[in-house]
Design an enzyme around this catalytic site. Structure first.
Site, PDB file in Angstrom:
ATOM      1  N   VAL A 111     -59.301  26.342  44.219  1.00  0.00           N
ATOM      2  CA  VAL A 111     -58.191  25.327  44.663  1.00  0.00           C
ATOM      3  C   VAL A 111     -56.754  26.538  43.154  1.00  0.00           C
ATOM      4  CG1 VAL A 111     -55.592  23.705  44.217  1.00  0.00           C
ATOM      5  CG2 VAL A 111     -58.238  23.501  44.813  1.00  0.00           C
ATOM      6  N   ASP A 141     -63.324  14.764  33.122  1.00  0.00           N
ATOM      7  CA  ASP A 141     -62.915  14.556  32.408  1.00  0.00           C
ATOM      8  C   ASP A 141     -61.916  15.532  32.268  1.00  0.00           C
ATOM      9  OD1 ASP A 141     -65.800  14.816  31.297  1.00  0.00           O
ATOM     10  OD2 ASP A 141     -66.340  16.890  31.436  1.00  0.00           O
ATOM     11  N   GLU A 197     -79.626  19.409  21.744  1.00  0.00           N
ATOM     12  CA  GLU A 197     -80.005  18.845  23.051  1.00  0.00           C
ATOM     13  C   GLU A 197     -80.709  20.755  22.966  1.00  0.00           C
ATOM     14  OE1 GLU A 197     -79.371  15.266  25.574  1.00  0.00           O
ATOM     15  OE2 GLU A 197     -78.008  17.252  26.758  1.00  0.00           O
ATOM     16  N   GLY A 229     -67.559  16.822  41.477  1.00  0.00           N
ATOM     17  CA  GLY A 229     -68.581  16.633  40.246  1.00  0.00           C
ATOM     18  C   GLY A 229     -69.213  15.334  40.564  1.00  0.00           C
ATOM     19  N   GLY A 260     -66.947  12.785  39.040  1.00  0.00           N
ATOM     20  CA  GLY A 260     -66.129  12.420  39.368  1.00  0.00           C
ATOM     21  C   GLY A 260     -65.594  12.323  41.328  1.00  0.00           C
TER      22      GLY A 260
HETATM   23  C1  FAD Z   1     -74.185  20.931  28.660  1.00  0.00           C
HETATM   24  C2  FAD Z   1     -73.209  19.455  29.398  1.00  0.00           C
HETATM   25  C3  FAD Z   1     -73.938  18.072  29.227  1.00  0.00           C
HETATM   26  C4  FAD Z   1     -73.814  16.885  28.761  1.00  0.00           C
HETATM   27  N1  FAD Z   1     -74.676  15.841  28.960  1.00  0.00           N
HETATM   28  C5  FAD Z   1     -73.821  14.584  29.302  1.00  0.00           C
HETATM   29  C6  FAD Z   1     -74.727  13.695  29.264  1.00  0.00           C
HETATM   30  O1  FAD Z   1     -76.274  13.476  28.805  1.00  0.00           O
HETATM   31  N2  FAD Z   1     -74.327  12.743  29.309  1.00  0.00           N
HETATM   32  C7  FAD Z   1     -73.318  12.093  30.244  1.00  0.00           C
HETATM   33  O2  FAD Z   1     -72.607  11.376  30.269  1.00  0.00           O
HETATM   34  N3  FAD Z   1     -72.528  13.291  30.528  1.00  0.00           N
HETATM   35  C8  FAD Z   1     -72.065  14.656  29.774  1.00  0.00           C
HETATM   36  N4  FAD Z   1     -72.078  15.751  30.269  1.00  0.00           N
HETATM   37  C9  FAD Z   1     -70.466  15.340  30.829  1.00  0.00           C
HETATM   38  C10 FAD Z   1     -70.589  15.067  32.039  1.00  0.00           C
HETATM   39  O3  FAD Z   1     -71.187  15.794  32.435  1.00  0.00           O
HETATM   40  C11 FAD Z   1     -68.746  15.210  32.369  1.00  0.00           C
HETATM   41  O4  FAD Z   1     -67.990  13.796  31.716  1.00  0.00           O
HETATM   42  C12 FAD Z   1     -68.724  15.257  33.889  1.00  0.00           C
HETATM   43  O5  FAD Z   1     -69.064  15.870  34.646  1.00  0.00           O
HETATM   44  C13 FAD Z   1     -66.748  15.049  34.661  1.00  0.00           C
HETATM   45  O6  FAD Z   1     -67.013  15.023  35.646  1.00  0.00           O
HETATM   46  P1  FAD Z   1     -65.923  15.492  36.761  1.00  0.00           P
HETATM   47  O7  FAD Z   1     -66.003  14.805  38.250  1.00  0.00           O
HETATM   48  O8  FAD Z   1     -64.685  14.887  35.676  1.00  0.00           O
HETATM   49  O9  FAD Z   1     -66.117  17.478  36.421  1.00  0.00           O
HETATM   50  P2  FAD Z   1     -67.322  18.510  36.738  1.00  0.00           P
HETATM   51  O10 FAD Z   1     -68.213  17.220  36.991  1.00  0.00           O
HETATM   52  O11 FAD Z   1     -67.525  19.744  36.032  1.00  0.00           O
HETATM   53  O12 FAD Z   1     -66.920  18.438  37.763  1.00  0.00           O
HETATM   54  C14 FAD Z   1     -66.061  19.762  38.518  1.00  0.00           C
HETATM   55  C15 FAD Z   1     -65.612  20.122  39.738  1.00  0.00           C
HETATM   56  O13 FAD Z   1     -64.677  20.481  40.471  1.00  0.00           O
HETATM   57  C16 FAD Z   1     -64.696  22.299  40.260  1.00  0.00           C
HETATM   58  N5  FAD Z   1     -63.772  22.873  39.989  1.00  0.00           N
HETATM   59  C17 FAD Z   1     -63.462  22.798  38.763  1.00  0.00           C
HETATM   60  N6  FAD Z   1     -62.534  23.640  39.314  1.00  0.00           N
HETATM   61  C18 FAD Z   1     -62.122  23.851  40.631  1.00  0.00           C
HETATM   62  C19 FAD Z   1     -60.507  24.742  40.813  1.00  0.00           C
HETATM   63  N7  FAD Z   1     -59.580  25.362  40.570  1.00  0.00           N
HETATM   64  N8  FAD Z   1     -60.951  25.045  42.604  1.00  0.00           N
HETATM   65  C20 FAD Z   1     -62.190  24.661  43.478  1.00  0.00           C
HETATM   66  N9  FAD Z   1     -62.946  23.600  42.385  1.00  0.00           N
HETATM   67  C21 FAD Z   1     -62.625  23.710  40.867  1.00  0.00           C
HETATM   68  C22 FAD Z   1     -66.085  22.326  39.692  1.00  0.00           C
HETATM   69  O14 FAD Z   1     -67.006  23.576  40.674  1.00  0.00           O
HETATM   70  C23 FAD Z   1     -67.166  21.171  39.419  1.00  0.00           C
HETATM   71  O15 FAD Z   1     -67.847  20.591  40.741  1.00  0.00           O
HETATM   72  C24 FAD Z   1     -72.485  16.820  29.788  1.00  0.00           C
HETATM   73  C25 FAD Z   1     -71.890  18.230  30.089  1.00  0.00           C
HETATM   74  C26 FAD Z   1     -71.683  19.273  30.385  1.00  0.00           C
HETATM   75  C27 FAD Z   1     -71.597  20.957  30.223  1.00  0.00           C
END
Ligand code: FAD
Length: 419
Positions: free
Chosen positions: A78, A298, A169, A12, A14
């Site tokens: 994982v 997150d 939204e 994602g 991060g």
């Molecule tokens: C509908 C929606 C709208 C949003 N709108 C906004 C916005 O307008 N502005 C903003 O700044 N933020 C927004 N956000 C929040 C933002 O998208 C998140 O804060 C961001 O995606 C977090 O990034 P991350 O890398 O922590 O997790 P994510 O981007 O969620 O990525 C996590 C990744 O880990 C993978 N994963 C999870 N568990 C496992 C596992 N056990 N094994 C292997 N892979 C795994 C998933 O497949 C995913 O690809 C929104 C979120 C959502 C859901």
């Protein structure tokens, strides 16, 4: 010489920025994700409301990282992490690591009511978005066939739970679908008479925004015919609809935009978690007692200036890049640097031509704010094709008021049986 092995879990915001920030570093990286694609989650609601196709907002992770020679991408779920043996257990194999970055994001949380999930789907993945789109479009189709006025009314009632950016939204987009897009498409029903209710348990919509912008968002939603109810907690969700603020609202379509909890993988790290299940990180984003494990996005609970950082893309991207930077330091035997988040502001949109922007001293709403929102999202999308496709779709939709991707896929039965 064997290079240190970095395992990144999650492709994602991060995880991807962590991998990119390690380009040319003297490490071997394995990036694991249970999906083969990176999703631009801020635009998921546009897939859910038939404005964009899944391919417009997602790209294969393998493709994104194709030029970076020190990274391999594996499609793997994982299951657990074993910090003691420094291994990650996937559905296929057990992988050793020297450094680990956990960036697995968040999942929906139903405030202790997991049984609500099937009735009120949340929005996190492309599959979630397609399921929402299916339910929304199916409701109009069923209403067109229905002869009983009360049942028809129920089919044309859409309830969105949660008044944060996603709920706002979604509600705005549903208002547009009902009042503009579908106006001429049906013969027996009047889609513009649909009831769209946005429920928020707290006192305000968009609680992270200044009061003036919150009010502006409420006005824009009401102009789209959305019934906004703040201070209204949901106490029941069942086959008939929802009970909120003591009142029953009969509704077929209920969409969840309320609670999130950190990825369940956090629990396997064996460190304290906060109330949302997030991992309490050290200032350098690593774990107490495990300087080789970092968390980003997150899943990470990080307090700055006395307040926890929000679960937004900018936090995840900056933390991913910072975790990578600290791995470079660790490989060179240098001290780790503490993380400091730089807040560039908040934006949210409310349908075609309205948005709120809160960036430093700039507090704007209306059309100009919407234009800013639009170009910001185009800029952040991954890949030129996606940017061009999304800009094209939006320009077309702006002029025609249409949402081209109004396709019902995945069968034509309701997710819950009704007599
Ligand atoms: C509908 C929606 C709208 C949003 N709108 C906004 C916005 O307008 N502005 C903003 O700044 N933020 C927004 N956000 C929040 C933002 O998208 C998140 O804060 C961001 O995606 C977090 O990034 P991350 O890398 O922590 O997790 P994510 O981007 O969620 O990525 C996590 C990744 O880990 C993978 N994963 C999870 N568990 C496992 C596992 N056990 N094994 C292997 N892979 C795994 C998933 O497949 C995913 O690809 C929104 C979120 C959502 C859901």
């Amino acid at each position: 010489m064997d290079l240190p092995r970095v395992v990144i879990i999650g492709g994602g915001f991060g995880g991807l920025d962590a991998a990119r920030a390690l380009a040319n570093a003297p490490v071997r990286i394995t990036l694991l994700d249970r999906h083969n694609h990176h999703v631009f989650q801020p635009l998921l609601y546009q897939v859910a409301t038939a404005a964009l196709s899944p391919g417009d907002i997602a790209s294969p992770i393998r493709w994104i990282l194709r030029h970076q020679q020190n990274v391999e991408v594996l499609l793997a779920d994982v299951r657990t992490i074993d910090p003691a043996s420094r291994t990650v257990v996937t559905d296929h194999e057990t992988l050793p690591y020297d450094y680990l970055i956990v960036a697995t994001g968040a999942a929906h949380a139903y405030f202790g009511h997991p049984e609500w999930a099937s009735r009120a789907p949340g929005l996190k993945t492309l599959d979630d978005a397609l399921e929402m789109r299916r339910r929304v479009l199916l409701a109009f189709e069923a209403a067109e066939r229905e002869t009983d006025p009360a049942a028809q009314r129920r089919l044309l009632t859409f309830v969105i739970i949660g008044g944060g950016p996603t709920g706002v939204e979604l509600a705005g987009a549903l208002g547009e679908i009902a009042r503009q897009t579908l106006r001429q498409d049906f013969r027996r029903i009047h889609p513009e008479s649909s009831r769209i209710v946005l429920l928020e348990g707290g006192p305000h919509l968009l609680s992270a925004f200044p009061a003036k912008l919150r009010d502006a968002a409420g006005v824009s939603l009401r102009q789209l015919g959305v019934e906004v109810r703040t201070g209204t907690a949901v106490t029941a969700i069942d086959d008939d609809g929802v009970v909120a603020g003591g009142e029953r609202i009969p509704a077929q379509t209920i969409l969840w935009a309320a609670g999130v909890a950190a990825s369940p993988l956090a629990a396997s790290l064996g460190v304290p978690l906060d109330r949302a299940g997030r991992v309490a990180a050290e200032p350098a984003l690593n774990l107490a007692g495990h300087p080789e494990i970092f968390v980003a996005g997150d899943i990470c609970a990080f307090v700055q200036d006395g307040k926890p950082l929000p679960g937004v893309a900018q936090v995840a991207k900056q933390q991913g890049a910072h975790a990578a930077k600290n791995i470079r330091h660790a490989v060179r035997g240098e001290a780790l640097e503490p993380f400091h988040y730089v807040n560039f502001g908040n934006v949210a949109t409310i349908g075609r031509g309205a948005a709120v922007v809160d960036i430093g001293p700039i507090h704007a709403s209306g059309w100009l704010a919407w234009l800013f929102w639009l170009f910001l999202h185009i800029f952040w999308l991954v890949g030129f094709r996606n940017r061009a496709a999304v800009l094209g779709e939006w320009a077309w939709a702006y002029v025609t008021l249409q949402r081209r991707i109004r396709l019902i896929t995945g069968g034509q039965v309701w997710p819950v049986s009704r007599e």
